[in-house]
Design a protein around this motif. Structure first.
Motif, short mmCIF file in Angstrom:
data_model
loop_
_atom_site.label_atom_id
_atom_site.label_comp_id
_atom_site.label_asym_id
_atom_site.label_seq_id
_atom_site.Cartn_x
_atom_site.Cartn_y
_atom_site.Cartn_z
N ALA A 11 43.02 46.17 33.69
CA ALA A 11 44.22 46.99 33.83
C ALA A 11 45.17 46.39 34.86
N ALA A 12 44.61 45.86 35.95
CA ALA A 12 45.44 45.26 37.00
C ALA A 12 46.19 44.04 36.48
N LEU A 13 45.52 43.19 35.71
CA LEU A 13 46.19 42.01 35.15
C LEU A 13 47.26 42.42 34.14
N LEU A 14 46.99 43.46 33.39
CA LEU A 14 47.96 43.94 32.41
C LEU A 14 49.20 44.49 33.11
N ARG A 15 48.96 45.23 34.19
CA ARG A 15 50.09 45.77 34.95
C ARG A 15 50.90 44.66 35.61
N LEU A 16 50.25 43.66 36.15
CA LEU A 16 50.95 42.56 36.79
C LEU A 16 51.84 41.83 35.79
N ASP A 54 43.56 37.23 45.62
CA ASP A 54 42.15 37.43 45.30
C ASP A 54 42.01 38.56 44.27
N PRO A 55 41.11 38.45 43.30
CA PRO A 55 41.01 39.46 42.23
C PRO A 55 40.86 40.89 42.74
N ALA A 56 40.02 41.12 43.73
CA ALA A 56 39.81 42.47 44.22
C ALA A 56 41.05 43.01 44.93
N MET A 57 41.70 42.16 45.72
CA MET A 57 42.91 42.61 46.41
C MET A 57 44.03 42.84 45.41
N ARG A 58 44.10 42.00 44.39
CA ARG A 58 45.12 42.17 43.35
C ARG A 58 44.86 43.48 42.58
N LEU A 59 43.60 43.77 42.31
CA LEU A 59 43.25 45.00 41.60
C LEU A 59 43.73 46.23 42.38
N VAL A 60 43.40 46.29 43.66
CA VAL A 60 43.77 47.46 44.47
C VAL A 60 45.28 47.59 44.59
N SER A 61 45.98 46.48 44.89
CA SER A 61 47.43 46.56 45.08
C SER A 61 48.14 47.00 43.79
N GLU A 62 47.67 46.54 42.64
CA GLU A 62 48.30 46.94 41.37
C GLU A 62 48.11 48.44 41.10
N MET A 63 46.93 48.96 41.42
CA MET A 63 46.69 50.39 41.22
C MET A 63 47.52 51.25 42.18
N MET A 64 47.74 50.75 43.39
CA MET A 64 48.57 51.48 44.35
C MET A 64 50.03 51.52 43.88
N ILE A 65 50.51 50.40 43.35
CA ILE A 65 51.88 50.35 42.82
C ILE A 65 52.02 51.28 41.62
N LEU A 66 51.00 51.28 40.76
CA LEU A 66 51.01 52.16 39.59
C LEU A 66 51.08 53.63 40.02
N CYS A 67 50.30 54.00 41.03
CA CYS A 67 50.32 55.37 41.53
C CYS A 67 51.70 55.73 42.04
N GLY A 68 52.32 54.83 42.81
CA GLY A 68 53.66 55.09 43.34
C GLY A 68 54.70 55.27 42.26
N THR A 112 31.25 56.63 44.24
CA THR A 112 29.99 55.97 43.90
C THR A 112 29.71 54.78 44.80
N TYR A 113 30.71 53.91 44.95
CA TYR A 113 30.54 52.68 45.73
C TYR A 113 31.63 52.58 46.80
N MET A 114 31.21 52.16 47.99
CA MET A 114 32.15 51.77 49.04
C MET A 114 32.04 50.25 49.16
N LEU A 115 33.02 49.53 48.65
CA LEU A 115 32.96 48.08 48.57
C LEU A 115 33.99 47.43 49.49
N THR A 116 33.62 46.27 50.03
CA THR A 116 34.61 45.43 50.69
C THR A 116 35.31 44.60 49.63
N TYR A 117 36.43 44.00 49.98
CA TYR A 117 37.12 43.14 49.02
C TYR A 117 36.24 41.97 48.59
N GLU A 118 35.49 41.44 49.54
CA GLU A 118 34.63 40.30 49.23
C GLU A 118 33.54 40.69 48.23
N SER A 119 32.92 41.84 48.47
CA SER A 119 31.84 42.25 47.56
C SER A 119 32.39 42.65 46.19
N ALA A 120 33.56 43.26 46.13
CA ALA A 120 34.17 43.63 44.85
C ALA A 120 34.51 42.37 44.06
#
Length: 792
Positions: A536-541, A580-594, A508-516
């Protein structure tokens, strides 16, 4: 009686009767050993020629019959000479041994006061000097032409000029000039022919009499110079102290040496022309200097430029090293790689900001024709092997978040809240393995790269660009094939349930970290799914921290260079805060996937590249007193232990705080991720796994070697452009720096916050870890990787 030496024989004319001329072979004569004047002696025993024959020759008044006897005798001798020549032509020329030569010819001269001698200094330089007096048992004090007195050893003496008993050192320059005035190296060839034919060795004194008809000191010294400097016609048979004997070289050897000399002279002439061409290019205006391609079109000098390039990048072979060294020496430059780099930049062969590592590691974006043909075939004829088993997730709102210059998008995220209040997230990963076969030519090329290389100036993708962009990458608004990992999180952030499916999604959206991050900050009602992902990212962290995870979020610089081949390209600097919230969100989801993939692999006994990292022996609590952020993260990083891998079972990743971890989210950019895709997707299809654990280990080991090179290349390129960015800042500009740690006394490690680069400096008393200080740049050299700062 006057004598005249010809090229093939000696002609003696009788002064009493000029009408009588007799032709003698040169072999009839020898140099008188002890004479200091020119003279020719008969080499055959005197009784070998009838005495009456000499009578005809000497007084010219005997009968005609006697004259005929003499002519008959000479003719017989000439025929005998020809026979000997023919015999010599079929036999190897043999000279007496060196020892025999020395015994017969060597008249060793004892050094005395006033003697003029030549001696060697510093193993290379030769000097003329006059002996003054003994210095100890064996050494002598000598005085050269400049009046400098020094002590020399006997083995340093290379020649004692004969016939001089008392010489003044001030007369040496005049003596040397006279010797050079009469020295003609071309005379050696005539002497060589004569001596080779007669199978004779020679001393400098004997050669002086042959060449000049004299054994005077100047002639002897001149003959010594000719012999000692000659590298074509004569070979030194032996030498003891100042006495040397020389033997003429065989004809074939002389021909070979002469040929080599001609080649050397031609090379030196060509080198001179080349250096003049290069010097001319250095003086040109930058915009008119020839490019690399222009230089290489000149076939005559192509290898010379390639040798300089190889020398500049420290990857040259022996021949290339010799060629480049000769060029640098001819131009008066030091034989160093940096000198070669600067020269190639000065003539326009290299751009000012050339990335030498790309050349060193032979990184190229040009694909083989065979690979490109395979890509075209794959894009036009390949079928989706999982089409019948794909789950349709196109109804989900899908966010793809990445840096703004990203070309390949290989992961995206979705989330929803379940009726019971729990959160379900999806990590959608691009699916190249849906049509790419293991061990195919495209796969092998990707394995050789190991990873995509992201530089400030360019990107070198793991896959050909067209394939990565059109066939593999996720694209906004289009139906895309993916592997979707669905995870239901428990209220504490642990994994309650998960699934792995082949899917169809529509990003749906292609976002940069800044825009997210901005969307999260605005909290728009229509972007509820993004807020759920953030939750979800904060919960996982929080859950990972409870499992012993360490937060290593840092400030990371990122640079994009526009027109990098220009002398002054545009540099765009970005500072990424990993907290940063957006970078934290992405990194947490990548760790969850792994973590999910590792759990799935363990439950189904699938060999995978499991990653782990042992916990440090130093507890994270030991750094609790440090300020959160870069200071504490920097301390954590310094105590981390090396990553470990297993290919059968998951191993704990202490830093991430998970029991198992597999990199899975970047199959377009990282080959090890693609390996995991091959294994998981084959299992989902019910097919035999393409790789055993042992094969995975071998491939991963090989790939990691390429990855290591890529990381080094990325790191060095980023640092170069960061230093170039700093170099362009106004002189005296103040930068805000954070004290990370103390190194020694008041010397500290600093993080320049505005640039994201580390440096060291001495700070004033009273400063503490975590304090901010202002610094100014003292010195910065990007090419030499130098950055020096001081507290303002």
């Amino acid at each position: 009686m006057a004598a005249r030496v010809l090229s093939a024989c000696s002609l003696l004319r009788s002064s009493a009767d000029p009408s009588h001329c007799v032709l003698f072979s040169r072999r009839f004569f020898r140099v008188r050993p002890l004479s200091l004047r020119a003279g020719l002696w008969l080499s055959h025993p005197l009784q070998a020629v009838p005495m009456k024959t000499f009578g005809v020759l000497l007084n010219g008044r005997h009968s005609t019959r006697q004259s005929h006897d003499l002519v008959d005798f000479v003719m017989e001798e000439l025929e005998a000479t020809r026979s000997r020549k023919r015999a010599r032509a079929t036999n190897k020329v043999e000279y007496p041994s060196s020892e025999e030569l020395l015994e017969v010819k060597q008249g060793r001269i004892a050094l005395q006061k006033g003697y003029l001698l030549e001696f060697k200094k510093d193993s290379q330089k030769l000097f003329l000097a006059v002996a003054q007096k003994p210095d100890g048992k064996k050494n002598w004090m000598v005085c050269d032409q400049n009046g400098i007195t020094s002590s020399i050893k006997p083995q340093q003496v290379t020649y004692i000029v004969p016939g001089i008993e008392s010489f003044d050192h001030s007369d040496i320059p005049d003596f040397v000039q006279k010797a050079h005035n009469i020295m003609d190296p071309t005379m050696l060839e005539c002497a060589w022919e004569e001596l080779l034919e007669n199978k004779r060795s020679v001393t400098p004194e004997e050669l002086a009499e042959v060449l000049y008809g004299s054994r005077e000191p100047i002639e002897c010294y001149c003959a010594h110079l000719l012999l000692s400097k000659d590298d074509i016609y004569f070979n030194q048979a032996n030498s003891k102290g100042s006495s040397s004997i020389y033997v003429p070289r065989p004809t074939k050897q002389v021909e070979e040496l002469t040929h080599r000399r001609h080649l050397k002279e031609a090379y030196e002439k060509e080198l001179e022309e080349f250096t003049q061409l290069v010097m001319s290019a250095k003086t040109m205006v930058p915009c008119f200097k020839p490019s690399k391609n222009t230089w290489l079109k000149e076939e005559k000098y192509r290898q010379w430029f390639l040798s300089l390039e190889a020398y500049a990048t420290d990857r040259c072979q022996n021949d290339e090293k010799t060629i480049a060294g000769n060029i640098l020496k001819a131009m008066g430059l030091s034989k160093t790689s940096s000198a070669a780099v600067n020269l190639l930049i000065d003539i326009g062969y290299f751009p000012v900001h050339v990335n030498l590592d790309i050349l060193k590691f032979n990184i190229s974006s040009v694909e083989d024709e065979e690979v490109l043909l395979a890509v075209e075939k794959l894009l036009t004829t390949s079928a989706d092997l999982d089409e019948a088993n794909r789950k349709d997730l196109s109804f989900l709102k899908v966010y793809a978040v990445d840096v703004d210059e990203a070309d390949e998008l290989d992961d995206a995220l979705s989330a929803t809240r379940l009726p019971d209040g729990r959160v379900k997230v999806w990590i959608h990963v691009a699916d190249p393995a849906s049509f790419l076969e293991p061990r195919s030519i495209i796969d092998r090329k990707a394995m050789q790269r190991g990873t995509s290389i992201f530089l400030p100036t360019s990107t070198y993708p793991m896959f050909p660009t067209k394939l990565a962009m059109e066939g593999m990458s996720l694209q906004q608004g289009k139906l895309c094939k993916a592997v979707s990992i669905g995870v239901t999180l428990d209220h504490d952030g642990s994994i309650a349930d998960y699934s792995i499916d082949n899917s169809i999604i529509r990003p749906t959206y292609m976002l940069t970290y800044e825009s997210a991050s901005e969307l999260l900050h605005l909290g728009l009602e229509e972007e509820t799914e993004l807020r759920i992902l953030h939750e979800a990212a904060l919960l996982r962290l929080q859950w990972r921290h409870s499992q012993g995870a360490i937060d290593t979020a840092m400030i990371e610089p990122r640079i994009k260079v526009v027109n990098p081949d220009d002398p002054e390209p545009l540099i765009n600097l970005y500072i990424d805060d990993q907290s940063d919230p957006a970078m934290r969100l992405v990194s947490e989801m990548m760790i969850l996937c792994g973590e999910v993939v590792a759990t799935f692999g363990s439950a189904n006994n699938i060999p995978l590249p499991y990653r782990g990292q042992p916990q440090s022996s130093v507890s994270a609590s030991a750094f609790g007193h440090l300020p959160e952020g870069p200071v504490r993260s920097s301390a954590y990083v310094r105590i981390m232990r090396a990553v470990e891998m297993d290919f059968k079972n998951p191993i704990r990743h202490g830093v991430l705080g998970v029991l198992g971890y597999v990199q899975f989210t970047s199959p377009i950019r990282r080959y090890v991720d693609l390996l995991a895709h091959y294994q998981v997707k084959s299992f989902l299809r019910g097919q035999p796994l393409p790789f055993s654990s042992g094969e995975l280990e071998g491939i991963t080991c090989l790939v990691n070697l390429h990855v290591k090179v890529s990381r080094k290349l990325q790191s060095s390129s980023l640092r170069y452009w960061l230093l170039e960015y700093i170099r362009r800042q106004p002189r005296g500009k103040r930068f805000c720096a954070l004290i990370l740690r103390f190194i020694k006394d008041r010397m500290v490690a600093l993080l320049l916050i505005e640039v994201g680069i580390q440096a060291s400096a001495s700070v004033s008393d009273g400063k503490q870890i975590g304090d901010e200080v202002e610094v100014v740049i003292e010195e910065v050299h990007p090419r030499n990787d130098i950055l020096s700062v001081r507290e303002a």
